[in-house]
Each structure stands twice: as structure tokens, then as C-alpha cells.
Write a protein that holds these residues in place. Sequence first.
Motif, mmCIF file in Angstrom:
data_model
loop_
_atom_site.group_PDB
_atom_site.id
_atom_site.type_symbol
_atom_site.label_atom_id
_atom_site.label_comp_id
_atom_site.label_asym_id
_atom_site.label_seq_id
_atom_site.Cartn_x
_atom_site.Cartn_y
_atom_site.Cartn_z
ATOM 1 N N GLU A 18 0.773 -1.405 0.140
ATOM 2 C CA GLU A 18 0.100 -0.054 -0.092
ATOM 3 C C GLU A 18 0.931 1.030 0.002
ATOM 4 N N GLY A 19 1.867 1.339 -0.751
ATOM 5 C CA GLY A 19 2.616 2.459 -1.025
ATOM 6 C C GLY A 19 3.633 2.720 0.029
ATOM 7 N N ARG A 20 3.907 1.598 1.058
ATOM 8 C CA ARG A 20 4.751 1.850 2.148
ATOM 9 C C ARG A 20 5.829 0.616 2.047
ATOM 10 N N ILE A 21 6.846 0.871 2.798
ATOM 11 C CA ILE A 21 7.918 -0.253 2.989
ATOM 12 C C ILE A 21 7.848 -0.822 4.273
ATOM 13 N N PHE A 22 7.539 -2.114 4.425
ATOM 14 C CA PHE A 22 7.736 -2.763 6.055
ATOM 15 C C PHE A 22 8.775 -3.786 6.002
ATOM 16 N N SER A 23 9.280 -3.719 6.954
ATOM 17 C CA SER A 23 10.394 -4.731 7.396
ATOM 18 C C SER A 23 9.672 -6.020 7.805
ATOM 19 N N LEU A 24 10.304 -7.237 7.338
ATOM 20 C CA LEU A 24 9.924 -8.602 7.644
ATOM 21 C C LEU A 24 10.499 -9.106 8.985
ATOM 22 N N LYS A 25 10.985 -8.228 9.760
ATOM 23 C CA LYS A 25 11.920 -8.733 10.752
ATOM 24 C C LYS A 25 11.087 -9.583 11.980
ATOM 25 N N ASP A 26 9.719 -8.800 12.265
ATOM 26 C CA ASP A 26 8.968 -9.312 13.126
ATOM 27 C C ASP A 26 7.747 -9.852 12.811
ATOM 28 N N ALA A 27 7.697 -10.109 11.208
ATOM 29 C CA ALA A 27 6.443 -10.475 10.677
ATOM 30 C C ALA A 27 5.741 -12.002 11.343
ATOM 31 N N CYS A 28 4.616 -12.052 11.274
ATOM 32 C CA CYS A 28 4.104 -13.246 11.707
ATOM 33 C C CYS A 28 3.388 -14.214 10.583
ATOM 34 N N LEU A 29 3.790 -15.258 10.132
ATOM 35 C CA LEU A 29 3.280 -16.076 9.204
ATOM 36 C C LEU A 29 2.467 -17.066 9.338
ATOM 37 N N TYR A 30 1.262 -16.746 8.879
ATOM 38 C CA TYR A 30 0.174 -17.760 9.182
ATOM 39 C C TYR A 30 0.065 -18.911 8.098
ATOM 40 N N GLN A 31 -0.644 -19.755 8.537
ATOM 41 C CA GLN A 31 -0.585 -21.257 7.649
ATOM 42 C C GLN A 31 -1.298 -21.280 6.299
ATOM 43 N N ASP A 32 -2.054 -19.712 5.882
ATOM 44 C CA ASP A 32 -2.244 -19.909 4.560
ATOM 45 C C ASP A 32 -1.417 -19.027 3.930
ATOM 46 N N GLY A 33 -0.177 -18.700 4.308
ATOM 47 C CA GLY A 33 0.735 -17.996 3.682
ATOM 48 C C GLY A 33 0.727 -16.494 3.786
ATOM 49 N N SER A 34 -0.225 -15.933 4.543
ATOM 50 C CA SER A 34 -0.429 -14.652 4.723
ATOM 51 C C SER A 34 0.435 -14.198 5.859
ATOM 52 N N ILE A 35 0.974 -12.851 5.950
ATOM 53 C CA ILE A 35 1.537 -12.463 7.080
ATOM 54 C C ILE A 35 0.843 -11.310 7.679
ATOM 55 N N LEU A 36 1.323 -11.022 9.081
ATOM 56 C CA LEU A 36 0.656 -9.982 9.611
ATOM 57 C C LEU A 36 1.678 -8.715 9.517
ATOM 58 N N LEU A 37 1.186 -7.702 8.996
ATOM 59 C CA LEU A 37 1.916 -6.292 8.879
ATOM 60 C C LEU A 37 1.128 -5.092 9.414
ATOM 61 N N ASP A 38 1.548 -4.359 10.140
ATOM 62 C CA ASP A 38 1.149 -3.163 10.614
ATOM 63 C C ASP A 38 -0.461 -3.532 10.884
ATOM 64 N N ASN A 39 -0.260 -4.752 11.826
ATOM 65 C CA ASN A 39 -1.746 -5.092 12.359
ATOM 66 C C ASN A 39 -2.821 -5.447 11.176
ATOM 67 N N LYS A 40 -2.361 -5.898 9.712
ATOM 68 C CA LYS A 40 -3.231 -6.266 9.048
ATOM 69 C C LYS A 40 -2.790 -7.590 8.280
ATOM 70 N N ARG A 41 -3.595 -8.326 7.900
ATOM 71 C CA ARG A 41 -3.337 -9.767 7.303
ATOM 72 C C ARG A 41 -2.987 -9.168 5.809
ATOM 73 N N VAL A 42 -1.614 -9.603 5.409
ATOM 74 C CA VAL A 42 -1.303 -9.370 4.041
ATOM 75 C C VAL A 42 -1.062 -10.579 3.189
ATOM 76 N N TYR A 43 -1.603 -10.759 2.134
ATOM 77 C CA TYR A 43 -1.883 -11.950 1.326
ATOM 78 C C TYR A 43 -0.775 -11.707 0.005
ATOM 79 N N SER A 44 -0.596 -12.879 -0.625
ATOM 80 C CA SER A 44 0.505 -12.888 -1.606
ATOM 81 C C SER A 44 0.110 -12.922 -2.783
ATOM 82 N N LEU A 45 -1.310 -12.876 -3.102
ATOM 83 C CA LEU A 45 -1.888 -13.172 -4.547
ATOM 84 C C LEU A 45 -1.132 -11.925 -5.507
ATOM 85 N N ARG A 46 -0.575 -12.107 -6.435
ATOM 86 C CA ARG A 46 -0.122 -11.017 -7.575
ATOM 87 C C ARG A 46 1.201 -11.509 -7.804
#
Length: 211
Positions: free
Chosen positions: A183-211
Motif C-alpha cells: 500500500e505504497g509503504r515499505i515494511f520490514s519483515l523482521k517481526d512479521a508473523c507467518l500464518y498457515q495460509d501463507g499470509s503475514i501480519l504487517l502493521d496489524n493487517k493480514r497481507v496476502y501474496s496473490l499477485r
Amino acid sequence: MEIVCIKSINSTHLFLCDQIRSGKIKNNTALYALEQTQGIGSRENSWQSSKGNLHLSFCLKEEDLPKDLPLASVSIYFAYLIKEILANKGSKIWLKWPNDLYLDDKKAGGIISTKISNFIIGGIGLNIAFAPENRALCDIQIPIEILVKEFVKKLEKKILWKNIFSKYMLEFEKSRHFSVHYEGRIFSLKDACLYQDGSILLDNKRVYSLR
């Protein structure tokens, strides 16, 4: 799955998508080009490439995907399949979340995916013979035809997502040294939480990989 090779094209991905929309493609198909002039990368960026690199797009009916594969994580799934093929041949290329193929700290390739009608369309680019500045070249030599055939064979095995994800969980730790655009910003993956569906938690939002 039918495999088609063409000499030159602007974009295998855009061509395949157009063929599906027009109803000309009705079955699972893989299309690769020896030369691609206007490749598409992630976030709608262009993908610089040259003759000798991998330019592969493919479409699969949704019903032919592994039964446990979340649609939002098809990019991770496809990327990990190609990464495994390369690893089995001695490559040290790894998968950076969610869909970039890296050698050490430089990008060597990537995967995009989209959905049209009942088809999932994937596209894979890999620097085998040429790499732009600040990009990596694949660390092994492999004929494109062989790579495509082995990838299609893996797709047709319908390996379960749970089996891929159990291995990708370990691979994901390498991504923690990197950042992602969201969403136009850059986020570090250092503390990202990986979920079983392949999504991660970034800035308190679930982010998915489709694209």
C-alpha cells in the motif's frame, strides 16, 4: 497439461490472459517464450529480460489445484515448486516472501498470479542467461525446456499445500532480513508473523501474496 513454446512475444502472461478471456484456451496450458519484450513483474512493474532467460506462463483450472491450497497463496506455492527443482540441481536460490526468487541478497526471478474465470494463471521469470544491473543470475545452467517440463510435472502431482508450507516455514526465516512494499509503504519483515495460509501480519493487517 499442454506445453507450447514460441520464439518471441511481448508478454506470455498478458497473451495467456487474453486467450482465456476470449475463450480460445479451455484447458490447462503452459506457454514459454524464447524471447519476451514486455514482461510483467510484481506491482505492475516491467520485467527486464533477454533471450535465454525463463519466460513461462501457465493456466490451471481451479479444480486441478491441490485441494488444501488457499487461493491467496498460489504464488508462494508455484514459487516454491520452481525453487525445489532448482535446489535439487544444486542451486542456492531461495524464496523471499511472497513470490521473489533470490540468490543471496539479489533478485533472480519472480512469480505473479491472477484469477480469470475458473483459471488460475501463473507467470514465472528467471534470469538464466542475462541479469539486469543489481539483479542476480541463476547459479546453475539448466535448459529452459527441461525446467518447464519438470515444473509442469510437479504441478500435475498436486502436492498438498501443507507439505509445501511445512518446508516454507523454515525458508521464511531468510525473509526477515528484508522488506516488502505494501500500500505504497515499505515494511520490514523482521517481526512479521507467518500464518498457515501463507499470509503475514504487517502493521496489524493480514497481507496476502496473490499477485
